[in-house]
Each structure stands twice: as C-alpha cells, then as structure tokens.
Design a protein around this motif. Structure first.
Motif, short mmCIF file in Angstrom:
data_model
loop_
_atom_site.label_atom_id
_atom_site.label_comp_id
_atom_site.label_asym_id
_atom_site.label_seq_id
_atom_site.Cartn_x
_atom_site.Cartn_y
_atom_site.Cartn_z
N SER A 33 -3.20 35.02 -8.06
CA SER A 33 -2.71 34.39 -6.83
C SER A 33 -3.79 33.61 -6.10
O SER A 33 -3.50 32.68 -5.34
CB SER A 33 -2.11 35.44 -5.90
N ASP A 71 -4.70 41.68 -10.13
CA ASP A 71 -4.35 40.88 -8.96
C ASP A 71 -3.79 41.82 -7.90
O ASP A 71 -2.79 42.50 -8.14
CB ASP A 71 -3.31 39.82 -9.33
N ALA A 73 -2.59 41.00 -5.02
CA ALA A 73 -1.62 40.37 -4.12
C ALA A 73 -0.27 41.06 -4.21
O ALA A 73 0.05 41.73 -5.20
CB ALA A 73 -1.48 38.89 -4.48
N ASP A 96 3.61 37.05 -3.42
CA ASP A 96 2.58 36.01 -3.49
C ASP A 96 2.28 35.59 -4.93
O ASP A 96 1.43 34.71 -5.15
CB ASP A 96 1.29 36.49 -2.83
N ILE A 97 2.93 36.21 -5.90
CA ILE A 97 2.63 35.94 -7.31
C ILE A 97 3.59 34.87 -7.83
O ILE A 97 4.80 34.93 -7.61
CB ILE A 97 2.76 37.23 -8.14
N ASN A 98 3.05 33.92 -8.54
CA ASN A 98 3.85 32.89 -9.19
C ASN A 98 4.18 33.37 -10.61
O ASN A 98 3.33 33.38 -11.48
CB ASN A 98 3.08 31.57 -9.24
#
Length: 535
Positions: free
Chosen positions: A88, A99, A101, A105-107
């Motif tokens: 992120s 990660d 996040a 917030d994660i794509n």
C-alpha cells in the motif's frame, strides 16, 4: 576478491530487493528480474561461496537472512499462494514483506501468485559432499536450524536427521521447472512463517516452519559434484587407478572378493542412458552374502560406498519394515507423504535382506516389494493419490545383498555369488570407524574417477557392431543344443556389460577387446553360479 555488491546483498538482502524494485517498478516483470539480478551478482564461484549456508543461520534469532540450501524437491502439490506484489505504500511486496495497512487501503489488483513447494536436505547425501561443495567450515545438516523438525513424514528416511523447508518461488516460469526429487541449490531470504494444513498428521492447524523466499536457484548436475569425462588422473594411469579402487572396495567392503568388487564398480557407475530404446542401469545381487550377527550391523560395503559416491541410501529390509513403511510417496489428506524410494536421480540404493525372518507379508509389504522391483526393472516409481496413481521416472542404481543363492524377493539383472577370502567373512560387518581409508588425496581421485564415469556415454561403432553380430551367430551355431544357445536377451545383457566396462575404462566407444573382456567376465560369473548350483 568479492565486490561490494554481493557483500551488500548478503548483509541486507531486503534492502537490495527494495532498491531493485525502485529501479524496476513493474510487478509483472519483477520476479524474473529478481532471479536474473541476483543470479548475476553471485555468478562467480567466489561470490557464490560467500552466501551463508542455511545450516549456519537460525531464523528464530536472525530474521530475513540470505542463505543457500542444497535441497531435494519433495512435494510440488501445495496450492499456490496469493501475495501483494506492491504494498500500500508503493514499495515491493512478496518475498515475505508484510503490509500492515488495513484491507480497505490495499489494491487487490496488485495481488499476484507464487508457487509453494516443500524441500528437504538431500537424503543419503554423503558427508564429503558438503565439504567439497560448501567448504570445510560449513556445519553438517545434523546441526539443523530447526531441531524440532515438523513434517517428518515428508522425509524419505524415517528417523534420520533432516531439515524440511517451505519454499516460495515468485518467478513462476522457473517454478514450473521444479519436479519431485530434483536436486537444486536454492538461494533466498529465510524466515519463520506459518504453514496451514488440514492434515490429521499435524496436531496444530498453524505451525511455524523455516520458509525460504527464493531469489534464484541453480539446478545441480549428476553427480552432485561436477566432473569431466574422460578423467585424466595425475597420480597414476587409469588402469592402475581402476585396479586400486577395485582392490580397496574388495578389501574393506567385500572380504577380499575382487571379482565381486568389479561387478559392484559397474553397478555404481550405471545410469539411465536412454528411455527409448531403454538403456537402463542393471540391478545387481551379491548372493551368498552372510547375514549380520547383530540386527543393528550395517555392511561395511555401505560405509565404503558412502566415501566414494555422493548419494548412498541403505534399505535394511525386514518383514516389519516391509509391512509398515511407505515405499512410494502417498497423498494423505491433501498432503504428500514421502516414501523410502522417493530418492534423487543418481542415488545408489543398497538393499540388505539379512534382516528377513519367518513370517507373512501383508498387502502393504507386497505393494512395497512391487514398487522396488519396478525401479529395478523399469526405473519408475508410482506416486499414490486418492483417486489415481502417477508413475515418475527414477534413476537409482540398486544393489541387493542376499544370503541365499539369489535375492529372496527381487529379480535382478545380474547375480554374483560372493566368495569371501578364507577367514574374512566377519570383516563384511566392520564398524564404520574400522574401515581403513586411503589417503584424502586418493579418495578424491577415486571420486573424480567414479563421477566422471557416471556422466560418460558410450557408442558402438559399425566395425565392432558387425563383429558382435558375427560372434553371436557363431556362438548360436556352435551350441550343442537349442536350449544351450545364446539368446537375444543374452546378447543385450552382454552389450550392457560391455558399455559399463567401457565407461569404467573411461573410453567412449566399445572395442573388440572390451567386448571379449565383457564375455570373459560373464563366463566367470556363470561359472560361479554353476558351482553354486552343485553345492
């Protein structure tokens, strides 16, 4: 002199990985760039030798170290894993980089897939191999980084010290090349991570295991240590060297029987030369091999061969072992359990029948015998899955030690009755520390000689082929009765012996002299068998 680039990669592989991503921020191409980049950094022998062995690092104390691991791929069936290729914060993902996040917030378009396999240290690897390949200061695998080894059912030799590692490969094009029993050197970042299993074999659902995030890998040749064929010794000529080796095998492993030792020599240099037509390594029985006086005794020949060959596995048959062990790998609860015959190509398997006592074989024992016979005959091993079976190719030299006139259970290609020198039968079971070794220099030469013969190939020229054909016709005509005539099977067998004899002399083409010598060896062996049948 090792440059600063390899040193930096060793001291902080995570930083090197992040820097490489900053220069190449394309997540689809990045795994291949990682493999090429780190392989290039450690391309030289000096640079590669600086990579710490997996046995020198404890990931519970030092996380994310760069290590190398010479391993056998045991299981390629675990499901692929999804990982976040770009975190992120825009930095590199994968290779164990987490990660923190929140999910919002994660794509998820940045999710990619890696390949997960299970790897173990090379089963049956002789102690001298590590010193030759890794250097004398690398500790033995018996001092494992993870002494409480989970998943012991995934190692082919039950009860033996071993290391099992979860391996994650991000360059999927290279991962597709990894096959069961392949021996490879894996270089990557070592962590301790969870492995989730639904198998009843694991009491916990979530277990921390050594996990290697692969940066690049190197396939290992057969044999493990590189050799050149033909070999040119500097200490003596090849004929003298060959005689010295046969003499040492006979003296320390076969109670002085040099003829049997020469057949052992041919057996241990044999390999699969071709599948079509089939040119497979012939299996060998040393019959009339006295049984041990103690159930725990191991034949001295096993010790002798472990000093000469890179991979040697002893299979001490007993009714209990046959009836209760897995010989073929078997999938249980979606996890592949190893079998005793899941061995790397180039292994020499010594099968001892001295522990066989009276009793019965259950279905498991019969299936195990069939599996071993299939390796001896066709060099293939079935892997058992819930609704199917798949045969995988093997390349294992099989040597059977049998007390009787022939093997109790197996049909081998060659049967040689052992003839110990008078009063020396007890030497067939000397403790390992009582086997007299030649000098370190001589052992190295012996290994070079055998390793080179193992990779050699042999042809039969037109002139020799015509001679062999005429010789075959002449023998058939000279036979007293049709039953006594040589058959096409005899001819094929003699040609196999002649090829191996040629390899043992480090020549690339069968000559007429070698053909006649192969016939003489066969005649002497048949005389031994005839003498045995009249006793």
């Amino acid at each position: 002199m090792v440059s600063s680039v390899p040193v930096d990669a060793i001291s902080d592989p995570t930083r090197s990985l992040l820097d490489l991503y900053d220069a190449n921020p394309h997540i689809d191409d990045f795994p291949a760039k990682v493999a090429a980049h780190f392989a290039d950094i450690f391309a030289s022998k000096d640079a590669f030798s600086e990579i710490p062995s997996i046995y020198t690092v404890d990931p519970r104390q030092r996380d994310r170290c760069l290590v190398s691991f010479r391993a056998m791929i045991q299981d390629t069936s675990p499901s692929p894993e999804m990982y976040l290729a770009k975190r992120s914060n825009g930095q590199c993902g994968g290779w164990g980089l987490a990660d923190d996040a929140s999910p919002d917030d994660i794509n998820y378009a940045d999710l990619r897939e890696n390949t997960v396999v299970w790897a173990v240290n090379v089963p049956g690897e002789s102690e001298w191999v590590a010193s030759e390949l890794d250097g004398p200061n690398v500790p033995s695998f018996t001092r494992s980084i993870h002494p409480e080894s989970h998943h012991p059912h995934k190692f082919p030799i039950p009860g033996a010290p071993h290391l099992g590692v979860q391996v994650k490969v991000y360059d999927t094009s290279r991962a597709d090349l990894l096959k069961s029993t392949d021996v490879v050197t894996l270089v990557g970042i070592l962590t301790m991570e969870s492995i989730t299993s639904d198998s009843d074999l694991e009491p916990e659902n979530d277990v921390l295991v050594p996990t290697l995030h692969v940066l690049f890998s190197r396939p290992l040749p057969l044999p493990l240590a590189p050799r050149i064929f033909p070999y040119s010794p500097v200490v003596s000529n090849l004929d003298t060297l060959r005689d010295e080796l046969i003499s040492w095998i006979a003296t320390e492993g076969l109670a002085g029987d040099k003829d049997a030792a020469e057949w052992v020599l041919l057996n241990i240099i044999a390999k699969v030369q071709s599948r079509t037509p089939p040119l497979l390594p012939p299996s060998l029985t040393l019959s009339r091999f006295p049984p041990p006086t103690s159930a725990s005794s191991t034949p001295s020949l096993c010790t002798v061969l472990s000093h000469l060959l890179p991979i040697v596995v002893t299979l001490p048959l007993s009714l209990d072992l046959l009836n209760t062990s897995l010989f073929s790998p078997e999938s249980k609860n979606e996890e592949l359990c190893s079998g005793r015959l899941q061995l790397p190509r180039g292994t020499t398997c010594i099968v001892t029948e001295g522990g066989i006592t009276e009793g019965g074989l259950v279905e498991r024992g019969i299936v195990n015998l069939r599996a071993l016979q299939e390796i001896m005959t066709n060099q293939s091993l079935e892997y058992v899955f819930p609704f199917s079976r798949f045969a995988f190719q093997t390349d294992v030299a099989c040597l059977v030690l049998s007390e009787g006139r022939k093997s109790t259970f197996f049909q081998t290609h060659i049967n040689v009755p052992l003839r110990p020198e008078a009063g020396k039968s007890a030497e067939l079971y000397k403790p390992a520390n009582q086997v007299k070794l030649p000098s370190a220099e001589t052992l190295t030469v012996f290994r070079d000689y055998l390793g080179a013969a193992k990779i050699g190939s042999v042809t039969i020229g037109d002139t020799v082929a015509e001679y062999i054909q005429e010789d075959f016709v002449k023998e058939r005509k000279a036979a007293a009765t049709p039953a006594a005539a040589v058959t096409s099977e005899h001819l094929i067998h003699r040609m196999t012996v002649a090829r191996l004899l040629t390899l043992s002399m480090h020549q690339s083409e069968v000559s007429i002299d070698i053909w006649e010598r192969a016939k003489a060896m066969e005649a002497a062996r048949e005389t031994r068998l005839d003498t045995l049948s009249t006793q």
